[in-house]
Motif scaffolding. Sequence first.
Motif, mmCIF file in Angstrom:
data_model
loop_
_atom_site.group_PDB
_atom_site.id
_atom_site.type_symbol
_atom_site.label_atom_id
_atom_site.label_comp_id
_atom_site.label_asym_id
_atom_site.label_seq_id
_atom_site.Cartn_x
_atom_site.Cartn_y
_atom_site.Cartn_z
ATOM 1 N N VAL A 1 -17.434 -8.832 28.488
ATOM 2 C CA VAL A 1 -16.146 -8.465 27.877
ATOM 3 C C VAL A 1 -15.214 -7.973 28.980
ATOM 4 O O VAL A 1 -15.517 -6.987 29.655
ATOM 5 N N PRO A 2 -14.062 -8.628 29.195
ATOM 6 C CA PRO A 2 -13.193 -8.273 30.310
ATOM 7 C C PRO A 2 -12.182 -7.163 30.010
ATOM 8 O O PRO A 2 -11.147 -7.071 30.659
ATOM 9 N N VAL A 3 -12.469 -6.336 29.005
ATOM 10 C CA VAL A 3 -11.590 -5.210 28.668
ATOM 11 C C VAL A 3 -12.460 -3.975 28.443
ATOM 12 O O VAL A 3 -13.689 -4.056 28.398
ATOM 13 N N ALA B 1 -10.716 -2.149 23.656
ATOM 14 C CA ALA B 1 -11.042 -2.513 22.273
ATOM 15 C C ALA B 1 -11.931 -1.415 21.698
ATOM 16 O O ALA B 1 -12.877 -0.967 22.352
ATOM 17 N N VAL B 2 -11.624 -0.992 20.479
ATOM 18 C CA VAL B 2 -12.380 0.080 19.830
ATOM 19 C C VAL B 2 -13.126 -0.500 18.629
ATOM 20 O O VAL B 2 -12.510 -1.128 17.745
ATOM 21 N N LEU B 3 -14.439 -0.317 18.611
ATOM 22 C CA LEU B 3 -15.277 -0.804 17.516
ATOM 23 C C LEU B 3 -15.746 0.386 16.694
ATOM 24 O O LEU B 3 -16.321 1.334 17.240
ATOM 25 N N PRO C 1 -3.332 -5.944 21.120
ATOM 26 C CA PRO C 1 -3.631 -7.339 20.767
ATOM 27 C C PRO C 1 -4.417 -8.081 21.841
ATOM 28 O O PRO C 1 -5.319 -8.854 21.528
ATOM 29 N N GLU C 2 -4.084 -7.848 23.110
ATOM 30 C CA GLU C 2 -4.787 -8.540 24.191
ATOM 31 C C GLU C 2 -6.260 -8.146 24.238
ATOM 32 O O GLU C 2 -7.146 -8.981 24.433
ATOM 33 N N GLU D 1 -9.544 -10.559 23.487
ATOM 34 C CA GLU D 1 -10.601 -10.727 24.485
ATOM 35 C C GLU D 1 -11.968 -10.387 23.889
ATOM 36 O O GLU D 1 -12.964 -11.072 24.149
ATOM 37 N N MET D 2 -12.006 -9.340 23.083
ATOM 38 C CA MET D 2 -13.266 -8.961 22.441
ATOM 39 C C MET D 2 -13.726 -10.055 21.480
ATOM 40 O O MET D 2 -14.917 -10.424 21.467
#
Length: 213
Positions: free
Chosen positions: A146-148, A171-173, A199-200, A204-205
């Motif tokens: 994952v690149p973020v 990204a928050v899961l 959004p980006e 990515e996720m």
Amino acid sequence: MTSYAQQERSAISDSFLRLGPDAPTIDDPWLARDLAAHLAIRDSRPDLSAGQYFSALRGRLDDAMRKLAATDFVELVERVREGPPGWSAARIARVDEVVNGGEFFIHHEDLLRGTPGFERRRLDVGHERFLWDMLKRGSRLYFRQVPVGVVLVAEGHGRYAARKPTDNGTAVLRGRPGELVMYAAGRARVAEVELDGPPEAVAEMEAARLGLS
């Protein structure tokens, strides 16, 4: 006290017999018999299991799985229930918990969630804590492509930064520990997880390949 690995091994064996050899799984095109064969080989043939990670060995693994999946299903399930052979380090309870606790949870869910209209299991607090700790330890591997940035938020268990932020954000899961484990293991389409962030980062996720293999 029975370990979570032992609990899940017993539970998936019961589910195999209840649902039958041709029950679907979310690992399409695998059926229950294929999943049982995978688990039996994983327990007893590490030389073949290496085919999951090395393409040169994939053919031998696939051939062994096809042959084993075609054998008597009840006997195959009993082989899964009995666990690894005496020479395996996984016969040691602590090793078994580390090696198989998460693996058998994930594959049991693969079987249960393959059935249309499945109901999500309610896990006790101790089981959720075990899965949450396992996910935190393995998060660098699960999310390595994952690149973020990645932050995990487990309801009732806290939050954990699995990957550092990047220029595209984080990204928050959010979800229960078991659902987060399923998402991290590449089962996002059947995981009850909320994904937030720029959004980006979200894109990515969603596009990234997750899991250990």
